[in-house]
Each structure stands twice: as C-alpha cells, then as structure tokens.
Design a protein around this motif. Sequence first.
Motif, PDB file in Angstrom:
ATOM      1  N   UNK A   1       2.531   9.871   5.990  1.00 34.03           N
ATOM      2  CA  UNK A   1       3.266  10.592   5.235  1.00 34.03           C
ATOM      3  C   UNK A   1       2.409  10.864   3.868  1.00 34.03           C
ATOM      4  N   UNK A   2       1.348  11.378   3.799  1.00 38.45           N
ATOM      5  CA  UNK A   2       0.540  11.403   2.699  1.00 38.45           C
ATOM      6  C   UNK A   2       0.994  11.864   1.409  1.00 38.45           C
ATOM      7  N   UNK A   3       1.842  12.978   1.396  1.00 38.96           N
ATOM      8  CA  UNK A   3       2.503  13.292   0.362  1.00 38.96           C
ATOM      9  C   UNK A   3       2.962  12.428  -0.579  1.00 38.96           C
ATOM     10  N   UNK A   4       3.545  11.200   0.225  1.00 36.27           N
ATOM     11  CA  UNK A   4       4.232  10.189  -0.564  1.00 36.27           C
ATOM     12  C   UNK A   4       3.418   8.644  -0.709  1.00 36.27           C
ATOM     13  N   UNK A   5       2.158   8.694  -0.717  1.00 36.59           N
ATOM     14  CA  UNK A   5       1.459   7.609  -0.982  1.00 36.59           C
ATOM     15  C   UNK A   5       0.034   7.664  -1.552  1.00 36.59           C
TER      16      UNK A   5
ATOM     17  N   UNK B   1       3.721  22.483  -2.164  1.00 31.97           N
ATOM     18  CA  UNK B   1       3.820  23.068  -0.675  1.00 31.97           C
ATOM     19  C   UNK B   1       2.567  23.218   0.163  1.00 31.97           C
ATOM     20  N   UNK B   2       1.572  23.252  -0.722  1.00 34.60           N
ATOM     21  CA  UNK B   2       0.257  23.300   0.140  1.00 34.60           C
ATOM     22  C   UNK B   2      -0.110  21.871   0.702  1.00 34.60           C
ATOM     23  N   UNK B   3       0.535  20.738   0.077  1.00 34.87           N
ATOM     24  CA  UNK B   3       0.367  19.570   0.624  1.00 34.87           C
ATOM     25  C   UNK B   3       1.170  19.406   2.048  1.00 34.87           C
ATOM     26  N   UNK B   4       2.349  19.948   2.035  1.00 38.31           N
ATOM     27  CA  UNK B   4       3.345  19.881   3.072  1.00 38.31           C
ATOM     28  C   UNK B   4       2.698  20.563   4.396  1.00 38.31           C
TER      29      UNK B   4
ATOM     30  N   UNK C   1       0.878  17.621   5.875  1.00 39.29           N
ATOM     31  CA  UNK C   1       1.531  16.257   6.003  1.00 39.29           C
ATOM     32  C   UNK C   1       2.075  16.233   7.474  1.00 39.29           C
ATOM     33  N   UNK C   2       1.584  15.198   8.312  1.00 41.53           N
ATOM     34  CA  UNK C   2       2.540  14.932   9.555  1.00 41.53           C
ATOM     35  C   UNK C   2       3.985  15.055   9.646  1.00 41.53           C
ATOM     36  N   UNK C   3       4.404  14.254   8.331  1.00 40.67           N
ATOM     37  CA  UNK C   3       5.938  13.863   8.314  1.00 40.67           C
ATOM     38  C   UNK C   3       6.659  15.219   7.901  1.00 40.67           C
TER      39      UNK C   3
ATOM     40  N   UNK D   1       1.787   0.228   0.987  1.00 36.86           N
ATOM     41  CA  UNK D   1       2.582   1.307   1.473  1.00 36.86           C
ATOM     42  C   UNK D   1       1.957   2.514   1.458  1.00 36.86           C
ATOM     43  N   UNK D   2       0.824   2.610   2.156  1.00 38.36           N
ATOM     44  CA  UNK D   2      -0.032   3.848   2.448  1.00 38.36           C
ATOM     45  C   UNK D   2       0.116   4.440   3.622  1.00 38.36           C
ATOM     46  N   UNK D   3       0.755   3.609   4.475  1.00 39.01           N
ATOM     47  CA  UNK D   3       0.900   4.055   5.809  1.00 39.01           C
ATOM     48  C   UNK D   3       2.191   4.782   6.482  1.00 39.01           C
ATOM     49  N   UNK D   4       3.186   4.307   6.022  1.00 32.35           N
ATOM     50  CA  UNK D   4       4.499   4.750   5.829  1.00 32.35           C
ATOM     51  C   UNK D   4       4.913   5.399   7.332  1.00 32.35           C
TER      52      UNK D   4
END
Length: 426
Positions: free
Chosen positions: A314-318, A334-337, A340-342, A370-373
């Motif tokens: 969940x790279x948007x959150x790490x 919105x570009x990150x999404x 982002x796999x999640x 908490x980089x992997x989530x």
Amino acid sequence: MHCWNAGRNAHRKPHPPGARVDIADGRNGVLRGRACNHGPQTKGPDLLGTEIPGHRSSLLWHGYQLSVGNSDSLQQTAKTPPGPRRIARHNGCELLDFNRSGPGWHGRANTSPNVGYLICFTSNFVNSIFIPIMSFVTQAEIRSFGGKLVKLQHDSKETQTKMDVNLYLPEQYYEQPDSKLPVLVYLSGLTCTPNNCSEKGFWQPYANKYGFAVVYPDTSPRGASIEGEDESYDFGSGAGFYLDATEEKWSKNYRMYSYILKELLPGLASSYTRLDFDNMSITGHSMGGYGALMFYFRNPGKFKSVSAFAPISNPSNCAWGHKCFGGYLGADKSKWAEYDPSELIKKYDGPDTPILIHTGTADPFYFRDHQLLPENLVKASEDSKLKGKIDLHLEEGYDHSYYFISSFTKDHAAHHAKYLGLSPKL
Ligand SMILES: N[C@@H](CCC(=O)N[C@@H](CSC=O)C(=O)NCC(=O)O)C(=O)O
C-alpha cells in the motif's frame, strides 16, 4: 521453423503513412508496425517472416532471406533481393541496403547498435511495414543448474538508456527444441540489478523442475544523467518503482511501467520465439512485489498468476511510497492510486486466481517501519472480486533478505507452475 504471413490480400488497401499496421503471426499473436510511404503502388511479393533457428530476427521475403541483428547474428548468410545491394557492418550491426528499379524491390533496412528498425515490404510499397526490432546484446551466458543464465543488454527507447536484463533458460529450452516454454517475470526490490535474484533467488532448480524461463529486469534506468538520481537508495537509480513518471525531471527516462510492459517483454518475445509470453506469470520482492501486484491488477488476464515476497502493498501509506510516488508522480494522490495495489485491487475485474504472498515477521521493514502493510491489501480485497483470494503467509522469524526469499521460492514456483499449466518433471 515457423512463418508468419501477411496473406495475399492482407495489405491491398493502402494504409496512410504512420498508421499502425498489424501482421498476423501464427505463433506470437500479432507483429505491430507502422506503415510508411515508399512511392507508387507496385505489385510485389507477399510478406513472409520466418524464424531461422539460431538467428535472432529475420525475414523470408519472396524466397530471399533478409536479416537484421546484433553482432551475434552476423555470421549468417544473407541472400538479398536482386539488384544493387550492400551489406555492411554498421556500429556492430548489420546494414542492409537494397534497391531495384521497376516493380518489385526498393528500400533499406538499417539497424542501430541495439534497437533497429526493419522496413518490410508488402504487396505494394504504399503498404510497407516499419517494424521496430529490439536487438539484445549478449553480455554473458552462464551455465547454471543444467540451463543457462543469459545476461543481455539493449538500448531502450522508453528509458533512453541502455538497459540490462537477465534471462534464465531452463534445461528444457536446450533439450526440447520443439517446446514452447512459459515465462515467469521476477521484479526485484530497491537497490537491485538483474543480478541479485539471479544469484540469490534460487529459481533455477524450479525453472528446470517445471520448465519455465525467468526474466529478471532491472529496477530503474541507469546513467540517465539526472541531477540527484544516485543520491539515495530509495529514489532514482535502483528505485524506479515500475511506474511512468509524470514529473518533468524524471518523465523522460523513468518509464519502467512502459519499458517492461511495452518494450522489454514484447522485445524478448520477438527475439526468443520459443518462449511463450502469452503464458506468463509475475512475481517480485518488496518494491518488486509491489510491481508484480500492480502490473497484475492493471492488466487483467495478461499474467496467469501473481505472487509476492514482502511486497510494498500500500505504497500510498508508507514512507517509501510517499517518496517515490511524490517524486515521480507529484502531489496529486489520484495519480498514486493508479499504481497502488491496495487501490487497484478494489477495481480489479480479472480472473480470481489466488494470490500468494509471504512476509517475514522479523522483517524490520514490516514490523518496525510499516513499509509493507500486507494487511491493508487483504483488507482492501474484502470488498473486491478477490475476497478470500489473498493467501498471506506471515513467516515467523524471517527477515527481508534473500535468505527469506529463497526459503519460499519453492512455494512460489509451485504456485505459478499450477496456473501456467506445468507439471513437475519426472
Ligand atoms: N538500506 C538498505 C536497503 C535496501 C534493501 O534492503 N533492498 C532490498 C529490497 S528493499 C525493497 O524494495 C534488497 O533486495 N536488497 C538487495 C539484496 O541483495 O539484498 C540498503 O541500501 O542496502
């Protein structure tokens, strides 16, 4: 030997210059080219392309064999159409130059050192096809576990740099010349080159057990001469994050998404026609685990299966994701999404094949930073088509290293073999 054939009437209707033209290919689907205008309509031969064993790329055209390639394939005897012609070495590549006045022949095929263009002629010149040929230079061939690791380099039009890629060809590639082998793509993590996993991932015994090839791409462009690209381990060189950058500073070269999907894999498919890129799976570690999931969700059905080792889920959150998404894509989340796999999993509408994930509980990037989530991905899957399909294994005491990865390579190989339709060799 196999042929692709444009068909007697396939190109009678002129295409405007520059138009995309597809040529049906009996084995590889479709070869795509661009039409280019070479003058008046002339009756000529139909186009026949053929794979000559031992040669990277060649054409059989009305009984004449034309060929392009890198220095590896220069030994071949090329017969050219009648009329004035020249065949020369040009920067280590082959330059074909052939002309004939009157109906029939006219034109030139010219390869640059690694990426070449082959101009082919169909039944009239208006419909000539301009096919990009990606030419790989073999840097090393290393015998390993009965097969061979081939280290390749090529010029990339996407990254505008030279790119390295490793390819493991299992023993079946050499022992069963009539077979067509499935492909597993392995995407590596931050700081890696194609060599890390080739040396420490131990895929070779399982590639041989089931009979699949493994492609190890690089993790970023190298030497793009962008100020600051070598300053940190988690951004720039070795950290391309498998996306197409939109921020101006990076957008010319940092195009790893398009590079892998639109250039590298099709290029390998053209050069290694005994590998079946229509029967392909994807996996990866950490940044590469993120990449594998992201490619899989964005391209439903393209890969038969996906798995991941300690993926950044969940790279948007790490922190790693913030740095790379922010740096390459800018502040617009919105570009990150879109990467982002999640987020992607929520909209995914492809096959509901189970997804195998392993993460070590002693991995500091998991429990401390908490980089992997991975739990965020499982949670996101609960409202998706993949509800119940994320097979997450938290492995007690394992860290983030290749000691961890190689401990579970066997499980991931068996997972992919199942969906690639492979059985273990007896
Ligand atoms: N500070 C470390 C971090 C680099 C690191 O651990 N890289 C991992 C991938 S991390 C996520 O993508 C890795 O695979 N390294 C290569 C290896 O062979 O272990 C550092 O700079 O080394």
